[in-house]
Motif scaffolding. Structure first.
Motif, PDB file in Angstrom:
ATOM      1  N   GLY A  56       0.824  -1.209   0.000  1.00  0.00           N
ATOM      2  CA  GLY A  56       0.000   0.000   0.000  1.00  0.00           C
ATOM      3  C   GLY A  56       0.852   1.250   0.000  1.00  0.00           C
ATOM      4  O   GLY A  56       0.572   2.224  -0.694  1.00  0.00           O
ATOM      5  N   PHE A  57       1.936   1.200   0.768  1.00  0.00           N
ATOM      6  CA  PHE A  57       2.863   2.330   0.838  1.00  0.00           C
ATOM      7  C   PHE A  57       3.506   2.588  -0.519  1.00  0.00           C
ATOM      8  O   PHE A  57       3.542   3.726  -0.999  1.00  0.00           O
ATOM      9  CB  PHE A  57       3.938   2.031   1.896  1.00  0.00           C
ATOM     10  N   VAL A  58       3.978   1.511  -1.160  1.00  0.00           N
ATOM     11  CA  VAL A  58       4.620   1.651  -2.475  1.00  0.00           C
ATOM     12  C   VAL A  58       3.643   2.253  -3.485  1.00  0.00           C
ATOM     13  O   VAL A  58       3.964   3.182  -4.232  1.00  0.00           O
ATOM     14  CB  VAL A  58       5.133   0.279  -2.975  1.00  0.00           C
ATOM     15  N   MET A  59       2.395   1.731  -3.475  1.00  0.00           N
ATOM     16  CA  MET A  59       1.379   2.228  -4.406  1.00  0.00           C
ATOM     17  C   MET A  59       1.093   3.709  -4.147  1.00  0.00           C
ATOM     18  O   MET A  59       0.998   4.504  -5.087  1.00  0.00           O
ATOM     19  CB  MET A  59       0.098   1.399  -4.237  1.00  0.00           C
ATOM     20  N   SER A  77      -3.737   5.571   1.305  1.00  0.00           N
ATOM     21  CA  SER A  77      -3.592   4.151   0.967  1.00  0.00           C
ATOM     22  C   SER A  77      -2.897   3.373   2.087  1.00  0.00           C
ATOM     23  O   SER A  77      -3.152   2.181   2.264  1.00  0.00           O
ATOM     24  CB  SER A  77      -2.914   3.956  -0.389  1.00  0.00           C
ATOM     25  N   LEU A  78      -2.048   4.050   2.878  1.00  0.00           N
ATOM     26  CA  LEU A  78      -1.485   3.385   4.058  1.00  0.00           C
ATOM     27  C   LEU A  78      -2.597   3.021   5.033  1.00  0.00           C
ATOM     28  O   LEU A  78      -2.635   1.922   5.591  1.00  0.00           O
ATOM     29  CB  LEU A  78      -0.500   4.312   4.772  1.00  0.00           C
ATOM     30  N   THR A  83      -5.979  -0.990   7.679  1.00  0.00           N
ATOM     31  CA  THR A  83      -7.293  -1.364   8.196  1.00  0.00           C
ATOM     32  C   THR A  83      -7.990  -2.411   7.333  1.00  0.00           C
ATOM     33  O   THR A  83      -9.120  -2.784   7.618  1.00  0.00           O
ATOM     34  CB  THR A  83      -8.205  -0.124   8.293  1.00  0.00           C
ATOM     35  N   ARG A  84      -7.328  -2.890   6.271  1.00  0.00           N
ATOM     36  CA  ARG A  84      -7.968  -3.815   5.351  1.00  0.00           C
ATOM     37  C   ARG A  84      -8.503  -5.064   6.057  1.00  0.00           C
ATOM     38  O   ARG A  84      -9.617  -5.511   5.797  1.00  0.00           O
ATOM     39  CB  ARG A  84      -6.997  -4.223   4.246  1.00  0.00           C
TER      40      ARG A  84
END
Lengths: 172, 275
Positions: A56-59, A77-78, A83-84
């Motif tokens: 998520g961080f990379v995206m 996105s983090l 929380t996903r």
């Protein structure tokens, strides 16, 4: 290995779609289609949360660099990546989450899938737009932005998930 | 110690999440429109290259339209040239060097432009090797304000769009000479706001708004837009809603304007700003 290849391809396709197509659409001020949330949303459910967070961080960083948004995409996105598992637990239940698999209509069922991606996109959009405006002066505008962008992102995510689940003709 | 390691093992995902999130938040809240430019060399070289390819394809579809505008512009300039020739004949020799002109124009093509964000930027296909510098004005080919350059790489330059909540300039009402700050309120890509106009100023719908002569970026008298509506606010000043002349979602060819006196003006002003 097959999974890594498949997700690498998804990563590239989603970045190309977002940067070349959806960032240039400029439909209106209210709707910003975020197709890139699909990458984190469609990661396998059994994947360790540390990997989900890092991906998520990379995206998010990739999107910040391409959209010049200075970290809002990363923040949003983090948060959704972290929380996903809670979102999944809340919308599809603990049993399915523990069984694992790629989130899809086939795996979760239509209703649960819609619930899952709607909540996912909603959280993302709330964080993104409230940070982007950072004021209560245009509350109604921000709320409208959140609603419209969530709707279009859910729709896009749906299409991406269907395309992603489609069995390739050439099995690797 | 063993317990501590166990504890860290239990919560390291949360810890990593908090560290990354706080770093990102810190980065976001401390970035003004100018520190943003620090990220640009990276973003510019990768993304702009990317956009360069895609926009070279897209620009073919606009060729007919561009031609019409250019033709009209050529006719207009020919007429001006004719007028100038009459004037110049009165002097024996005129030696005009490009450096001695106050404003120098260059053309460029937009390779990326957004309108749907709160902070919109424009990427153009000319950079430092074409002589583009920071604080040059970006004006549409028809001569309407579009933005100004905030960062350059070798082959590309990034401009802040007039549709950016950090955009600051000033505007003057054409018929009555009242002026005030101009900013975008982030609501519509067709309108910007002109504020702080005194209540006794005369404003009419349809009045043209021009740039002022004390802007160090724009030449005076560049058209911005026309008055769409105005209302008086609680501090008894007019807030004027201005309809932009430039179609921000359709600009493709732009003019870059360099102010040759900018450095001199800035150094003079800074002397007293520092006191």
């Amino acid at each position: 290995m097959y999974y890594a290849l498949k997700y690498g391809l998804l990563f590239l396709v989603i970045i190309l779609l977002q940067v070349l197509l959806f960032n240039n659409l400029d439909l209106n001020i209210y709707t910003s289609p975020f197709v890139y949330v699909a990458f984190v949303a469609l990661l396998p459910m059994e994947l360790a949360s540390i990997y989900v967070l890092l991906l998520g961080f990379v995206m998010g960083v990739t999107m910040d660099v391409s959209m010049l948004t200075m970290g809002i995409n990363t923040i949003a996105s983090l948060f959704t990546a972290y929380t996903r598992s809670f979102i999944l637990e809340l919308t599809v239940g603990k049993e399915i989450l523990n069984d694992g698999g790629v989130p899809s209509i086939k795996r979760l069922g239509f209703v649960k899938m819609v619930r899952y991606i709607t909540l996912f996109c909603l959280i993302h959009c709330i964080i993104f737009f409230s940070l982007e405006t950072l004021s209560f002066q245009y509350m109604y505008l921000t709320v409208l932005q959140i609603i419209c962008s969530t709707l279009i992102s859910v729709l896009l995510l749906f299409f991406v998930s269907i395309a992603f689940q489609h069995k390739p003709i050439l099995r690797l | 110690m063993y317990r501590f390691i166990l504890f860290v093992k239990k919560v390291y995902v949360l810890l990593l999440f908090i560290i990354l999130e706080v770093t990102a938040l810190h980065f976001y809240t401390n970035s003004s429109s100018y520190t943003k430019a620090n990220l640009l060399p990276l973003s510019n070289s990768v993304v702009a290259e990317f956009y360069g390819y895609s926009s070279s394809v897209v620009s073919y579809f606009n060729l007919k339209n561009e031609n019409d505008i250019l033709e009209a512009e050529i006719i207009n300039l020919k007429n001006q040239l004719e007028q100038n020739r009459v004037m110049i004949q009165n002097f024996d020799t005129i030696d005009v060097k490009i450096d001695s002109l106050e404003y120098v124009y260059a053309s460029a093509t937009i390779v990326n432009n957004t309108i749907a964000r709160q902070r919109n930027y424009i990427t153009i296909d000319k950079g430092t090797k074409d002589g583009i510098e920071v604080d040059m004005a970006i004006v549409s080919i028809e001569g309407f304000v579009v933005g100004y350059v905030i960062e350059c790489s070798e082959t590309f330059a990034l401009g802040i769009s007039i549709l950016n909540i950090d955009f600051k300039s000033s505007g003057r009402i054409g018929n009555s000479d009242w002026y005030g700050p101009i900013y975008w309120d982030g609501v519509s890509h067709e309108n910007i706001m002109l504020s702080d106009i005194p209540k006794y100023a005369e404003i009419n719908r349809g009045d043209t708004i021009y740039t002022t002569s004390f802007s160090s970026i724009y030449p005076p008298g560049v058209m911005i837009g026309s008055v769409e509506s105005f209302e008086i606010n609680e501090s008894m000043l007019y807030d004027v809603k201005v309809k932009l002349f430039a179609h921000m979602s359709a600009v493709n060819k732009v003019l870059i304007i360099k102010n040759n006196n900018l450095v001199e003006k800035k150094t003079l002003e800074e002397k007293y700003n520092n006191i």
